[in-house]
Scaffold this motif. Sequence first.
Motif, mmCIF file in Angstrom:
data_model
loop_
_atom_site.group_PDB
_atom_site.id
_atom_site.type_symbol
_atom_site.label_atom_id
_atom_site.label_comp_id
_atom_site.label_asym_id
_atom_site.label_seq_id
_atom_site.Cartn_x
_atom_site.Cartn_y
_atom_site.Cartn_z
ATOM 1 N N ARG A 261 17.842 3.433 75.864
ATOM 2 C CA ARG A 261 19.149 3.467 76.533
ATOM 3 C C ARG A 261 20.225 3.987 75.580
ATOM 4 O O ARG A 261 21.042 4.826 75.957
ATOM 5 N N PHE A 262 20.211 3.498 74.343
ATOM 6 C CA PHE A 262 21.186 3.965 73.359
ATOM 7 C C PHE A 262 20.992 5.451 73.067
ATOM 8 O O PHE A 262 21.963 6.206 72.936
ATOM 9 N N CYS A 263 19.738 5.864 72.939
ATOM 10 C CA CYS A 263 19.434 7.260 72.626
ATOM 11 C C CYS A 263 19.935 8.186 73.726
ATOM 12 O O CYS A 263 20.593 9.203 73.451
ATOM 13 N N VAL A 264 19.655 7.840 74.972
ATOM 14 C CA VAL A 264 20.102 8.659 76.096
ATOM 15 C C VAL A 264 21.628 8.687 76.157
ATOM 16 O O VAL A 264 22.241 9.736 76.407
ATOM 17 N N ARG B 243 4.251 1.221 80.694
ATOM 18 C CA ARG B 243 4.024 2.572 81.218
ATOM 19 C C ARG B 243 5.353 3.259 81.516
ATOM 20 O O ARG B 243 5.568 4.421 81.144
ATOM 21 N N GLN B 244 6.258 2.536 82.186
ATOM 22 C CA GLN B 244 7.553 3.120 82.533
ATOM 23 C C GLN B 244 8.387 3.430 81.298
ATOM 24 O O GLN B 244 9.053 4.474 81.210
ATOM 25 N N LEU B 245 8.366 2.527 80.335
ATOM 26 C CA LEU B 245 9.137 2.747 79.114
ATOM 27 C C LEU B 245 8.646 3.974 78.356
ATOM 28 O O LEU B 245 9.445 4.802 77.896
ATOM 29 N N HIS B 246 7.342 4.101 78.251
ATOM 30 C CA HIS B 246 6.793 5.223 77.498
ATOM 31 C C HIS B 246 6.986 6.540 78.253
ATOM 32 O O HIS B 246 7.209 7.582 77.632
ATOM 33 N N ALA B 247 6.958 6.492 79.586
ATOM 34 C CA ALA B 247 7.232 7.696 80.371
ATOM 35 C C ALA B 247 8.686 8.127 80.185
ATOM 36 O O ALA B 247 8.984 9.322 80.103
ATOM 37 N N GLY B 248 9.586 7.142 80.119
ATOM 38 C CA GLY B 248 10.989 7.463 79.895
ATOM 39 C C GLY B 248 11.218 8.126 78.549
ATOM 40 O O GLY B 248 11.962 9.116 78.430
ATOM 41 N N TRP B 249 10.560 7.607 77.518
ATOM 42 C CA TRP B 249 10.688 8.206 76.195
ATOM 43 C C TRP B 249 10.089 9.614 76.165
ATOM 44 O O TRP B 249 10.635 10.522 75.532
#
Length: 239
Positions: free
Chosen positions: A224-227, A79-85
């Motif tokens: 992380r790389f994308c950001v 959930r957290q990963l997809h919210a970050g994306w």
Amino acid sequence: MTRYVDEDLHDAEFRECDLTGARLIGVVMQDAVIDGLVTNLVVNGVEVSGYVEAELDRRYPVRVLIRSEDPADLREAARQLHAGWAATVERMRRTPGIERRSVNDEWSAVQTMRHLVFVHDSWFRRCCLGSTELFTPMGIGPSVEPYREAHGLDLSLEPSLDEIVRGRAAQVAELEAWLGEVTAAQLAAPAPVPEDDVWPPYARGRSVRRCLGTVLNETFEHHRFCVRDLDLIDEQDGA
């Protein structure tokens, strides 16, 4: 073993290199950057990997959830990963075109997202579900042959950001629905990797949990790389 003595490697770049067992003795290393799978790294007699991992956990608490064996923790990690994306996609929409820019020879944001399309198809559908379906054509896989353009991948495609987002949304929904039902026993079972030569060939013998861990880790690390790269682009444009 190759030995480099009194060599000037100032500003050298080592990309996709295996430096396992490398020894750097009497070197000058200032303003250096190391990014990759680093374990048992000894600097001036001090093993520093533990410090690095602890600091990464402090900065990104989701890493602790990703390593958990508890299905509830894994659901929260996803959930957290997809919210970050989702937040990062909205950031890209505020600066049209930034999603196709790259820095330091890294993937652009859309290329990164296309790679995650491939990760889902290979490490989740194939390894966790046992699927033998063709991969989503827009996905970007490994650069090595024969996997670069195999099993349905079409690198000639140039999907729009909206097309990629829709594809990823369907995959996210599929993963989250599965996580909502999966049990600890199912996660501990051997991964049902099909008996063929499709990527990833080295996944056989791993548990479902370990294959899921690859999906979650890839989702985290590539975000992380994308950001990082979007921040660099913003810095360049603001200079």
